[in-house]
Design a protein around this motif. Structure first.
Motif, PDB file in Angstrom:
ATOM      1  N   ILE A  60      59.736  17.132 -56.724  1.00 47.72           N
ATOM      2  CA  ILE A  60      58.672  17.765 -56.373  1.00 47.72           C
ATOM      3  C   ILE A  60      58.325  19.079 -57.136  1.00 47.72           C
ATOM      4  N   GLU A  77      59.174  11.601 -59.272  1.00 51.04           N
ATOM      5  CA  GLU A  77      58.746  11.347 -58.171  1.00 51.04           C
ATOM      6  C   GLU A  77      57.619  10.286 -58.005  1.00 51.04           C
ATOM      7  N   ARG A  80      58.337   4.498 -58.854  1.00 51.51           N
ATOM      8  CA  ARG A  80      58.665   3.562 -57.743  1.00 51.51           C
ATOM      9  C   ARG A  80      60.147   3.491 -57.567  1.00 51.51           C
ATOM     10  N   ARG A  83      61.610   6.483 -56.116  1.00 53.98           N
ATOM     11  CA  ARG A  83      61.090   6.676 -54.809  1.00 53.98           C
ATOM     12  C   ARG A  83      62.177   5.655 -53.833  1.00 53.98           C
ATOM     13  N   ARG A  84      62.253   4.549 -54.388  1.00 53.48           N
ATOM     14  CA  ARG A  84      63.272   3.770 -53.552  1.00 53.48           C
ATOM     15  C   ARG A  84      64.753   4.265 -53.486  1.00 53.48           C
ATOM     16  N   PRO A  94      55.135  14.141 -42.874  1.00 49.55           N
ATOM     17  CA  PRO A  94      53.697  14.151 -42.124  1.00 49.55           C
ATOM     18  C   PRO A  94      53.584  13.191 -41.170  1.00 49.55           C
ATOM     19  N   VAL A 108      57.223   2.868 -40.921  1.00 46.35           N
ATOM     20  CA  VAL A 108      57.841   3.137 -42.373  1.00 46.35           C
ATOM     21  C   VAL A 108      58.972   2.077 -42.661  1.00 46.35           C
ATOM     22  N   THR A 111      57.341  -0.761 -44.231  1.00 47.91           N
ATOM     23  CA  THR A 111      56.899  -0.720 -45.706  1.00 47.91           C
ATOM     24  C   THR A 111      58.030  -0.952 -46.919  1.00 47.91           C
ATOM     25  N   TRP A 112      59.242  -0.625 -46.391  1.00 53.71           N
ATOM     26  CA  TRP A 112      60.378  -0.601 -47.247  1.00 53.71           C
ATOM     27  C   TRP A 112      61.189  -2.147 -47.218  1.00 53.71           C
ATOM     28  N   ARG A 159      64.875   3.783 -43.725  1.00 58.64           N
ATOM     29  CA  ARG A 159      64.503   2.814 -45.000  1.00 58.64           C
ATOM     30  C   ARG A 159      65.788   2.785 -45.646  1.00 58.64           C
TER      31      ARG A 159
ATOM     32  N   VAL B 358      50.272  12.233 -46.784  1.00 59.79           N
ATOM     33  CA  VAL B 358      51.560  11.753 -47.381  1.00 59.79           C
ATOM     34  C   VAL B 358      51.818  11.694 -48.864  1.00 59.79           C
ATOM     35  N   LEU B 362      56.420  14.388 -49.942  1.00 57.70           N
ATOM     36  CA  LEU B 362      57.645  13.623 -50.396  1.00 57.70           C
ATOM     37  C   LEU B 362      57.067  12.150 -50.048  1.00 57.70           C
ATOM     38  N   PRO B 363      57.620  11.181 -51.003  1.00 58.94           N
ATOM     39  CA  PRO B 363      57.484   9.535 -50.409  1.00 58.94           C
ATOM     40  C   PRO B 363      57.864   9.526 -49.220  1.00 58.94           C
ATOM     41  N   LEU B 364      57.094   8.751 -48.398  1.00 54.31           N
ATOM     42  CA  LEU B 364      57.651   8.392 -47.025  1.00 54.31           C
ATOM     43  C   LEU B 364      57.515   6.648 -47.146  1.00 54.31           C
ATOM     44  N   TYR B 365      56.570   6.122 -47.512  1.00 55.91           N
ATOM     45  CA  TYR B 365      56.254   4.743 -47.270  1.00 55.91           C
ATOM     46  C   TYR B 365      56.943   4.060 -48.395  1.00 55.91           C
ATOM     47  N   GLY B 366      57.266   2.731 -48.350  1.00 53.96           N
ATOM     48  CA  GLY B 366      57.571   1.768 -49.444  1.00 53.96           C
ATOM     49  C   GLY B 366      56.634   1.328 -50.412  1.00 53.96           C
ATOM     50  N   ILE B 367      55.309   1.935 -50.369  1.00 51.35           N
ATOM     51  CA  ILE B 367      54.432   1.439 -51.091  1.00 51.35           C
ATOM     52  C   ILE B 367      53.619   2.784 -51.831  1.00 51.35           C
ATOM     53  N   GLY B 368      53.202   2.314 -52.767  1.00 57.39           N
ATOM     54  CA  GLY B 368      52.382   3.566 -53.626  1.00 57.39           C
ATOM     55  C   GLY B 368      51.341   3.963 -52.817  1.00 57.39           C
ATOM     56  N   ASP B 369      51.114   5.613 -53.299  1.00 59.94           N
ATOM     57  CA  ASP B 369      49.872   6.316 -52.759  1.00 59.94           C
ATOM     58  C   ASP B 369      48.530   5.586 -52.571  1.00 59.94           C
TER      59      ASP B 369
END
Lengths: 219, 497
Positions: A60, A77, A80, A83-84, A94, A108, A111-112, A159, B358, B362-369
């Motif tokens: 970031i 960032e 995907r 991010r994984r 947030p 959360v 979603t993973w 996650r 979000v 920083l990325p939080l969820y396992g899906i795209g923004d």
């Protein structure tokens, strides 16, 4: 589930990385490599660039000089795969005012992970590890500052990841809860995750560090 | 006022002494604002009120019922407002210093209540004078009718102020009382025979041109009774709650002054306390259903906000349908509908704001923004479509017009108001270019640009409402507003980090 990285490969590579903004040096050039299953502890006085270094590692913040690679790939960032691979807490994540602690962590996780039971199980286990069981029905505004810190950690731990980046995870915690966090992080490291932690806590540094990067000397 | 209280407030005011030159400049600035900004608006309002359309509106058979309803809404709204921000407020330190002393709170807090009351009463009196003056200008009421209705405006202002104070002093009782006033207000508005028996109904009885005996004694007694209960209400205020309200107001004022209106409004957002055992996250459901349920349960956890949002959307659909009827002031009603649609979507778009937050973190969820934002848009989209369209269709049937145009316009307004909400959520900090002064003979016009930037969501939703009301004549304003909203949203999305 925490998929481990390549147990013999280098996961974090920072080569001559520095950050300068508006003529002000935020991070003096540093180089460091960390292998899978190791914990890199970043130490230094306030203002020496610990958080900036973690931001660069999390993708970031773009460095003014040098190269950063995670698992052999450039940090990106928006990618995907990156991010994984990387979970990070630099400041609190947030939070949604209308979700309880359990809702947040479960959402959360779902979603993973494709398996709903696995996601729910991971959420519950992370909550239990951090001693948050009694708080699962509370909303964020009903938590103390220390509880909020643990809650933030639960959200980023619920996650899969290969690299965990944490900025002062001991903030606002009493010694008993710092111990709990150490145990949780040791478990992730032992399972093969690579950790990068900035901290002012001697306890956390002594118990976690496989290598220590002091920014006092770098600066 | 007590001497000690006066002395303390004198010291407080002396923190930032103003030179004579500063005071003259403030007076000059106030005068210029009055002449350049306020006077033209007042003139336009007077001409609108005394136009044929305005007089027809005020002289219609439904006007007195509407006045009753507005009064009931005003008094119940004042009661509810007092729970979060009452009229008895001073800066936090001053509240602490004076509130923890042995001085009676009716003395310490008299000043702010009188100032708030003067402002409220002046507003209600002017509104009453506008209505009565409009009717008198066309000979539809005499001097007596005008005078009585202006007096009614004064009484409404006094009662509103005391209701506001009552909400601050008795926050738990305020909600049931406000609900009771609203329900009985609706009854009095719909059943004119009930109006002489309720205080808000007296406003309808005193409405100019009705020919009924005005309840002057009742109105004067109501005002006197309200003034009499003010000191006990002030003395019943608790210092901890006063400090909490004052601190929150000071923070909100600071954010509002820096044009960060979202943060200022968030300080007054209700926290959830109900429904914590409702399962908001259902891991076994498809992803879209998981987010739809999560957002729905989240909204249910603050039921007051949810109900207010749904009612505002229903009112938006109703107003837009009325805007499409012949001879109605379509643009004005449509703009009001846009404003209400934007306001109503506020409680329904917590998920969108979370997704925007979000997406810039920083990325939080396992899906795209993009995926996250789209999933969080499902709940408000579903509610806005159902409520707006239902309200528009029902209103069209009730007033006997074809439902197709109102339904289509409402659908368009719902989508655009949602787009405005998404753009608002993605706004981020003010662009530095807007901070550059642009001096002109009329002052720094960049200030107007900054205000427009901070209010762009509201302004664009209002424009969308006005455009939607004009779609039957021309679709181009609506298309232009939609294109502008989309371009703003795309730009902000690309620059979200």
């Amino acid at each position: 589930m925490i998929p481990g990285g390549d147990s013999i490969g280098i996961v974090i590579e920072m080569d001559d990385v520095g950050v300068v903004a508006n003529g002000v040096t935020l991070l003096a050039p540093v180089s460091v490599t960390t292998s899978a299953g190791e914990a890199l502890v970043v130490r230094g006085r306030n203002g020496t660039g610990k958080s900036t270094l973690l931001r660069v590692l999390a993708g970031i913040r773009t460095p003014s000089r040098g190269t950063v690679r995670v698992a052999g790939e450039a940090v990106a960032e928006r990618d995907r795969g990156f991010r994984r691979r990387v979970s990070a807490m630099i400041g609190l994540p947030p939070m949604a005012a209308d979700l309880t602690v359990l809702d947040h962590v479960t959402l959360v996780a779902t979603t993973w992970l494709d398996d709903a039971n696995e996601a729910a199980g991971l959420a519950r286990s992370v909550i239990a590890e951090l001693g948050l069981d009694a708080l699962v029905e509370r909303f964020p505004h009903e938590l103390s500052s220390g509880q909020t810190q643990l809650f933030g950690l639960a959200v980023v731990l619920a996650r899969p990841f290969e690299v965990l980046i944490l900025d002062e995870p001991e903030q606002r915690l009493d010694p008993e809860h710092v111990e709990a966090v150490v145990r949780v992080l040791q478990a992730r490291r032992d399972a093969g995750a690579t950790l990068a932690i900035a901290t002012h806590s001697a306890v956390l540094a002594d118990r976690m560090a496989d290598q220590t990067l002091s920014l006092d000397t770098a600066a | 006022m007590n001497g000690r209280s006066q002395a303390a407030q004198r010291i407080w005011r002396a923190r930032h002494p103003r030179s004579r030159g500063d005071r003259l400049f403030v007076a000059y600035a106030v005068l210029m604002v009055l002449l350049i900004a306020i006077a033209p608006v007042v003139r336009a309002v007077w001409f609108s009120a005394t136009s044929a359309v305005g007089v027809a509106l005020f002289a219609s058979s439904a006007a007195s019922g509407v006045a009753v309803l507005i009064t009931a809404v005003l008094w119940s709204g004042a009661l509810l407002l007092g729970r979060d921000r009452g009229p008895a407020l001073l800066p936090p330190f001053l509240i602490h210093a004076l509130g923890t002393s042995d001085l009676p709170r009716s003395v310490v807090l008299r000043g702010p209540v009188l100032r708030a009351g003067a402002l409220v009463t002046a507003t209600t009196t002017c509104a009453a004078a506008l209505v009565a003056g409009s009717l008198a200008s066309h000979g539809l009421t005499g001097a007596l009718g005008l005078g009585v209705f202006v007096l009614t405006g004064v009484v409404v202002g006094i009662v509103t102020t005391v209701a506001w104070l009552a909400g601050q002093a008795l926050p738990r009782l305020a909600l049931p009382i406000a609900l009771g006033v609203i329900v009985l207000g609706v009854v009095a508005a719909l059943v004119p025979a009930a109006q002489p028996f309720t205080p808000w109904g007296w406003v309808g009885v005193a409405y100019p041109g009705r020919g009924s005996t005005p309840p002057v004694i009742g109105l004067v007694a109501l005002a006197a009774g309200s003034i009499a209960v003010a000191p006990p209400l002030l003395n019943g205020l608790r210092v901890a709650e006063l400090i909490a309200q004052a601190t929150r107001w000071e923070s909100a004022s600071t954010f509002a002054a820096s044009l960060d209106l979202s943060t200022a409004a968030a300080l007054y957002q209700a926290h959830p306390h109900l429904g914590r055992r409702l399962r908001a996250v259902r891991p076994a459901r498809p992803l879209w259903a998981r987010f739809l349920i999560r957002d729905a349960v989240g909204a249910i956890r603050t039921p007051g906000r949810l109900i207010a949002g749904v009612l505002a959307l229903a009112a938006a659909g109703t107003l837009l349908t009325l805007a499409l009827t012949p001879a109605a002031p379509g643009c004005l009603l449509g703009a009001l509908a846009g404003l209400l649609a934007f306001a109503g979507l506020g409680p329904l778009t917590d998920g969108i704001r979370h997704a925007a937050s979000v997406a810039s973190d920083l990325p939080l969820y396992g899906i795209g923004d993009e995926h996250l934002l789209a999933n969080h848009a499902l709940f408000p989209l579903a509610v806005v479509v159902v409520v707006l369209l239902a309200a528009a269709a029902i209103c069209a049937i009730v007033i006997g017009v074809t439902a197709l145009a109102p339904v289509l316009s409402s659908f368009a307004l719902g989508l655009l108001a949602l787009l405005a909400r998404v753009g608002n959520a993605l706004k981020g900090p003010m662009p530095p270019a807007l901070l550059t002064p642009v001096p002109t003979p009329a002052g720094d016009v960049a200030a107007a640009a900054r205000v427009a930037w901070s209010l762009d969501g509201v302004l664009l939703a209002t424009a969308a409402g006005a455009s939607a009301a004009l779609t039957v004549g021309s679709p181009y304003p609506l298309i232009a507003t939609a294109a502008f909203l989309v371009s703003i949203g795309v730009h902000r999305w690309r620059h979200r980090r």
